[in-house]
Motif scaffolding. Structure first.
Motif, PDB file in Angstrom:
ATOM      1  N   UNK A   1       0.807  -1.185   0.000  1.00  0.00           N
ATOM      2  CA  UNK A   1       0.000   0.000   0.000  1.00  0.00           C
ATOM      3  C   UNK A   1       0.855   1.256   0.000  1.00  0.00           C
ATOM      4  N   UNK A   2       0.188   2.360  -0.131  1.00  0.00           N
ATOM      5  CA  UNK A   2       0.893   3.633  -0.117  1.00  0.00           C
ATOM      6  C   UNK A   2       1.171   4.099   1.292  1.00  0.00           C
ATOM      7  N   UNK A   3       2.384   4.617   1.497  1.00  0.00           N
ATOM      8  CA  UNK A   3       2.801   5.122   2.808  1.00  0.00           C
ATOM      9  C   UNK A   3       3.095   6.605   2.698  1.00  0.00           C
ATOM     10  N   UNK A   4       2.837   7.298   3.769  1.00  0.00           N
ATOM     11  CA  UNK A   4       3.153   8.721   3.785  1.00  0.00           C
ATOM     12  C   UNK A   4       4.206   9.045   4.835  1.00  0.00           C
ATOM     13  N   UNK A   5       4.744   8.013   5.473  1.00  0.00           N
ATOM     14  CA  UNK A   5       5.668   8.244   6.577  1.00  0.00           C
ATOM     15  C   UNK A   5       7.097   7.778   6.283  1.00  0.00           C
ATOM     16  N   UNK A   6       7.501   7.823   5.031  1.00  0.00           N
ATOM     17  CA  UNK A   6       8.855   7.412   4.659  1.00  0.00           C
ATOM     18  C   UNK A   6       9.818   8.514   5.077  1.00  0.00           C
ATOM     19  N   UNK A   7      10.840   8.135   5.810  1.00  0.00           N
ATOM     20  CA  UNK A   7      11.760   9.135   6.358  1.00  0.00           C
ATOM     21  C   UNK A   7      13.146   9.076   5.725  1.00  0.00           C
ATOM     22  N   UNK A   8      13.445   8.098   4.935  1.00  0.00           N
ATOM     23  CA  UNK A   8      14.789   7.915   4.388  1.00  0.00           C
ATOM     24  C   UNK A   8      14.869   8.547   3.000  1.00  0.00           C
ATOM     25  N   UNK A   9      15.748   9.531   2.853  1.00  0.00           N
ATOM     26  CA  UNK A   9      15.810  10.296   1.607  1.00  0.00           C
ATOM     27  C   UNK A   9      16.210   9.444   0.405  1.00  0.00           C
ATOM     28  N   UNK A  10      17.081   8.471   0.608  1.00  0.00           N
ATOM     29  CA  UNK A  10      17.469   7.598  -0.504  1.00  0.00           C
ATOM     30  C   UNK A  10      16.293   6.798  -1.031  1.00  0.00           C
ATOM     31  N   UNK A  11      15.447   6.313  -0.122  1.00  0.00           N
ATOM     32  CA  UNK A  11      14.252   5.571  -0.533  1.00  0.00           C
ATOM     33  C   UNK A  11      13.307   6.488  -1.311  1.00  0.00           C
ATOM     34  N   UNK A  12      13.155   7.720  -0.830  1.00  0.00           N
ATOM     35  CA  UNK A  12      12.287   8.680  -1.522  1.00  0.00           C
ATOM     36  C   UNK A  12      12.812   8.967  -2.922  1.00  0.00           C
ATOM     37  N   UNK A  13      14.125   9.187  -3.021  1.00  0.00           N
ATOM     38  CA  UNK A  13      14.731   9.486  -4.319  1.00  0.00           C
ATOM     39  C   UNK A  13      14.516   8.336  -5.293  1.00  0.00           C
ATOM     40  N   UNK A  14      14.742   7.113  -4.855  1.00  0.00           N
ATOM     41  CA  UNK A  14      14.574   5.961  -5.737  1.00  0.00           C
ATOM     42  C   UNK A  14      13.113   5.775  -6.136  1.00  0.00           C
ATOM     43  N   UNK A  15      12.199   5.972  -5.205  1.00  0.00           N
ATOM     44  CA  UNK A  15      10.769   5.824  -5.493  1.00  0.00           C
ATOM     45  C   UNK A  15      10.313   6.856  -6.516  1.00  0.00           C
ATOM     46  N   UNK A  16      10.605   8.115  -6.251  1.00  0.00           N
ATOM     47  CA  UNK A  16      10.204   9.182  -7.166  1.00  0.00           C
ATOM     48  C   UNK A  16      10.937   9.024  -8.496  1.00  0.00           C
ATOM     49  N   UNK A  17      12.203   8.627  -8.435  1.00  0.00           N
ATOM     50  CA  UNK A  17      12.967   8.400  -9.653  1.00  0.00           C
ATOM     51  C   UNK A  17      12.348   7.330 -10.528  1.00  0.00           C
ATOM     52  N   UNK A  18      11.839   6.281  -9.914  1.00  0.00           N
ATOM     53  CA  UNK A  18      11.177   5.232 -10.672  1.00  0.00           C
ATOM     54  C   UNK A  18       9.899   5.764 -11.323  1.00  0.00           C
ATOM     55  N   UNK A  19       9.126   6.535 -10.562  1.00  0.00           N
ATOM     56  CA  UNK A  19       7.890   7.119 -11.111  1.00  0.00           C
ATOM     57  C   UNK A  19       8.187   8.044 -12.289  1.00  0.00           C
ATOM     58  N   UNK A  20       9.290   8.773 -12.206  1.00  0.00           N
ATOM     59  CA  UNK A  20       9.630   9.775 -13.226  1.00  0.00           C
ATOM     60  C   UNK A  20      10.479   9.211 -14.368  1.00  0.00           C
TER      61      UNK A  20
END
Length: 161
Positions: A1-20
């Motif tokens: 499911x979707x989470x809104x509490x991700x705190x690790x910047x590397x995980x955020x970068x990879x996730x958004x990078x995959x979307x983009x």
């Protein structure tokens, strides 16, 4: 499911990078190698940031005077930027990725560029005492790469705000 509490910047970068589309599978190894190198730069710089706030983590007394903390920081940073120092060496490694490419991992922009540019920007803004703000500019391909990234319309618009 979707989470809104991700705190690790590397995980955020990879996730958004995959979307983009900035984290393509065919460049995964190259991207991760460059991100690892940028993280190594952060690791060698880390003591020069934290010696001021936590000298006890580096074998000094917690009540070390502010003046001595800053002298230690200056000493650490002068070694980083000296000829053959870790920062000089690692910036040279980054520059070698740009021998025949537009972006750090080849012909297209990836999350590795986003990660590297953030570090180069930190070095260039002139707020790190003891680290010359022209350090990145001493590496001609890195300088051109940095400028090219900042000419991207979305990036240019962001910094002109």
């Amino acid at each position: 499911g979707e989470r809104s509490d991700v705190a690790e910047s590397g995980a955020m970068l990879r996730y958004v990078g995959q979307l983009a589309g900035l984290y393509p599978n065919d460049l995964l190894l190259e991207i991760e190698e460059v991100i690892g190198l940028e993280e190594d730069i952060g690791r060698v710089m880390f003591p020069s940031f934290h010696i001021v706030s936590k000298p006890e983590n580096y074998g000094y007394p917690a009540d070390l005077s502010r003046d001595l903390r800053h002298k230690l920081q200056k000493s650490l940073r002068s070694r980083l930027v000296a000829e053959g120092g870790d920062l000089q060496r690692m910036l040279g490694y980054l520059e070698s990725y740009l021998d025949e490419t537009t972006w750090i991992c080849g012909a297209r922009l990836t999350i590795a560029d986003c990660q590297v540019i953030a570090r180069l920007r930190q070095l260039k803004i002139g707020k790190l005492e003891g680290i010359p703000d022209d350090l990145v500019d001493r590496f001609p391909r890195l300088k051109r790469y940095y400028n090219r990234f900042h000419e991207l319309p979305a990036v240019k618009e962001h910094y002109e705000m």
